[in-house]
Design an enzyme around this catalytic site. Structure first.
Site, PDB file in Angstrom:
ATOM      1  N   LYS A  55       0.878  -1.176   0.000  1.00  0.00           N
ATOM      2  CA  LYS A  55       0.000   0.000   0.000  1.00  0.00           C
ATOM      3  C   LYS A  55       0.910   1.219   0.000  1.00  0.00           C
ATOM      4  O   LYS A  55       1.826   1.306   0.829  1.00  0.00           O
ATOM      5  CB  LYS A  55      -0.901   0.015   1.235  1.00  0.00           C
ATOM      6  CG  LYS A  55      -1.744   1.286   1.301  1.00  0.00           C
ATOM      7  CD  LYS A  55      -2.870   1.199   2.319  1.00  0.00           C
ATOM      8  CE  LYS A  55      -2.448   1.634   3.701  1.00  0.00           C
ATOM      9  NZ  LYS A  55      -3.596   1.789   4.617  1.00  0.00           N
ATOM     10  N   HIS A  65     -13.326   9.948  12.373  1.00  0.00           N
ATOM     11  CA  HIS A  65     -13.644   9.197  11.157  1.00  0.00           C
ATOM     12  C   HIS A  65     -13.583   7.686  11.391  1.00  0.00           C
ATOM     13  O   HIS A  65     -14.525   6.949  11.091  1.00  0.00           O
ATOM     14  CB  HIS A  65     -12.650   9.622  10.068  1.00  0.00           C
ATOM     15  CG  HIS A  65     -12.839   8.940   8.764  1.00  0.00           C
ATOM     16  ND1 HIS A  65     -13.914   9.202   7.947  1.00  0.00           N
ATOM     17  CD2 HIS A  65     -12.102   7.996   8.128  1.00  0.00           C
ATOM     18  CE1 HIS A  65     -13.821   8.451   6.868  1.00  0.00           C
ATOM     19  NE2 HIS A  65     -12.733   7.702   6.950  1.00  0.00           N
ATOM     20  N   GLN A  66     -12.464   7.220  11.961  1.00  0.00           N
ATOM     21  CA  GLN A  66     -12.288   5.766  12.148  1.00  0.00           C
ATOM     22  C   GLN A  66     -13.259   5.206  13.183  1.00  0.00           C
ATOM     23  O   GLN A  66     -13.680   4.048  13.086  1.00  0.00           O
ATOM     24  CB  GLN A  66     -10.861   5.435  12.608  1.00  0.00           C
ATOM     25  CG  GLN A  66      -9.754   5.902  11.691  1.00  0.00           C
ATOM     26  CD  GLN A  66      -9.727   5.158  10.373  1.00  0.00           C
ATOM     27  OE1 GLN A  66     -10.176   4.021  10.273  1.00  0.00           O
ATOM     28  NE2 GLN A  66      -9.213   5.811   9.354  1.00  0.00           N
ATOM     29  N   SER A  97      -6.039  10.286  17.975  1.00  0.00           N
ATOM     30  CA  SER A  97      -4.679  10.636  17.554  1.00  0.00           C
ATOM     31  C   SER A  97      -3.901  11.204  18.735  1.00  0.00           C
ATOM     32  O   SER A  97      -3.054  12.080  18.570  1.00  0.00           O
ATOM     33  CB  SER A  97      -4.736  11.620  16.383  1.00  0.00           C
ATOM     34  OG  SER A  97      -5.734  12.590  16.613  1.00  0.00           O
ATOM     35  N   MET A 156      -6.493   1.093  19.075  1.00  0.00           N
ATOM     36  CA  MET A 156      -6.345   1.149  17.620  1.00  0.00           C
ATOM     37  C   MET A 156      -5.717   2.446  17.109  1.00  0.00           C
ATOM     38  O   MET A 156      -5.363   2.548  15.941  1.00  0.00           O
ATOM     39  CB  MET A 156      -7.723   0.971  16.969  1.00  0.00           C
ATOM     40  CG  MET A 156      -8.445  -0.294  17.354  1.00  0.00           C
ATOM     41  SD  MET A 156      -7.511  -1.803  17.045  1.00  0.00           S
ATOM     42  CE  MET A 156      -7.344  -1.746  15.279  1.00  0.00           C
ATOM     43  N   THR A 165      -2.887   4.160  18.217  1.00  0.00           N
ATOM     44  CA  THR A 165      -1.435   4.347  18.277  1.00  0.00           C
ATOM     45  C   THR A 165      -0.745   3.535  17.189  1.00  0.00           C
ATOM     46  O   THR A 165      -0.653   2.319  17.278  1.00  0.00           O
ATOM     47  CB  THR A 165      -0.917   3.964  19.678  1.00  0.00           C
ATOM     48  OG1 THR A 165      -1.564   4.813  20.624  1.00  0.00           O
ATOM     49  CG2 THR A 165       0.585   4.154  19.779  1.00  0.00           C
TER      50      THR A 165
END
Ligand code: NAD
Length: 321
Positions: free
Chosen positions: A67, A138-139, A199, A219, A221
């Site tokens: 990716k 968002h996530q 974040s 999830m 880090t």
């Protein structure tokens, strides 16, 4: 080769297909059939962008590729496109010929949500009823949607650094017909499963915010210096990860390793639980913690799945290359 553009991914890819692809590749990583290549991530000195590659090879699924992408902080303001941009390239492992080029933006959210969801399936208590969210960006919406499919949850609770974003969680909870409650960090002790996806660079979730028996999926880090969870919590928990090398260097475990609260050999790949070579949770009082750092093989697995779906539906663009 086949091209599956970003605009087609939402109609093709399902949460179930992402879950299956990620569960299989985690299993292959733990049995030594699949491995990730070293990650490259560079500040390119243009548009303040961070660009890099995450790649790997899955001998079991015969998926080879990478990716490529990163973070362009000016995209939204200057061009009206999202700041995270990525594309997955797949190659034929028999010949090295390019096999597919696939939009990677939505796939990244789906594969990240699938990872915590796999951890919940294999590590959370079967009777889990309350899910707690730390993070509401968002996530977080993708994370919550996928997690809700893993247990018979009855309630969603959540905390966020920016409380004005909490309606994002409420929206997903109400889609699933569940009540949502905004809580203080101490209120997360009611949760049986907690997902953190922020974040943050400082610990948010402390050991005394978490009740015995909870499963936590960390999830957010995915870079050196980031942190969501107090190191003492990793000392108290049984720690699992997608890949130990990433967990101790860029994942949540980096801080506990630095302060010698945890050793690399104390961390188990979740794939070992999937394969049945590790028992996973062994008691109802145990705190299990999944350090989801995000590996290239997850991207390749979901990209390969979406190419298959696109070909089956006649939607893949074929070019002679
Ligand atoms: P986003 O910008 O949409 O949301 C950011 C979230 O972090 C929000 O909940 C925000 O309130 C919170 N936040 C911001 N500053 C904070 C601070 N100082 N302290 C505590 N919380 C703070 O971002 P997103 O797309 O939802 O991504 C969230 C995180 O997930 C990022 O750190 C990203 O790198 C990470 N991520 C991880 C993976 C993986 O595979 N593990 C994959 C994709 C993204």
């Amino acid at each position: 080769m086949f091209i599956v553009p970003e605009r087609d991914i939402a109609d093709l890819m399902t949460r179930e297909a992402a879950f299956d692809a990620v569960e299989k590749v985690f299993a292959a990583m733990a049995s030594g059939d699949a491995y990730n290549f070293p990650v490259v991530r560079e500040a390119i000195g243009h548009e303040d962008a961070l660009y890099g590659f995450k790649g790997g090879f899955d001998r079991a699924g015969l998926t080879l590729g990478l990716k490529a992408g990163g973070y362009w902080p000016n995209n939204l303001e200057k061009r009206g496109i999202i700041n995270h941009q990525s594309t997955v390239f797949l190659f034929d492992p028999d010949t090295g010929k390019a096999k597919a080029m696939v939009g990677g933006n939505l796939l990244t959210a789906l594969r990240t949500a699938a990872a915590s969801s796999v951890s919940i399936k294999h590590l959370a208590r079967k009777d889990a009823k309350v899910i707690g969210m730390v993070g509401a960006g968002h996530q977080a919406k993708f994370q919550l949607r996928a997690a809700l499919e893993q247990r018979d949850f009855e309630k969603v609770i959540g905390w966020n650094f920016h409380p004005e974003m909490l309606p994002n969680l409420e929206e997903v909870a109400s889609e699933a017909g569940l009540p949502f409650e905004a809580v203080a960090l101490e209120g997360l002790a009611e949760a049986d499963v907690i997902i953190s996806i922020t974040s943050s660079f400082d610990a948010i979730l402390h050991a005394d915010h978490v009740a015995p028996g909870t499963h936590i999926a960390c999830m957010g880090t995915d870079t050196k210096g980031k942190q969501e969870v107090e190191t003492a919590l990793l000392g108290k928990a049984t720690v699992f990860t997608d890949e130990v090398a990433q967990s101790i260097s860029i994942g949540e475990a980096q801080h506990a390793i630095e302060s010698q609260i945890l050793r690399a050999e104390d961390i188990t790949q979740v794939g070992a639980v999937i394969n049945g070579t590790h028992p996973g949770r062994i008691s109802d009082d145990e705190i299990t913690l999944f350090d989801g750092t995000g590996v290239g093989l997850q991207d390749l697995a979901v990209a390969a799945a979406v190419v298959d779906l696109a070909v089956a539906k006649g939607l893949a663009i074929e070019v002679d290359f």
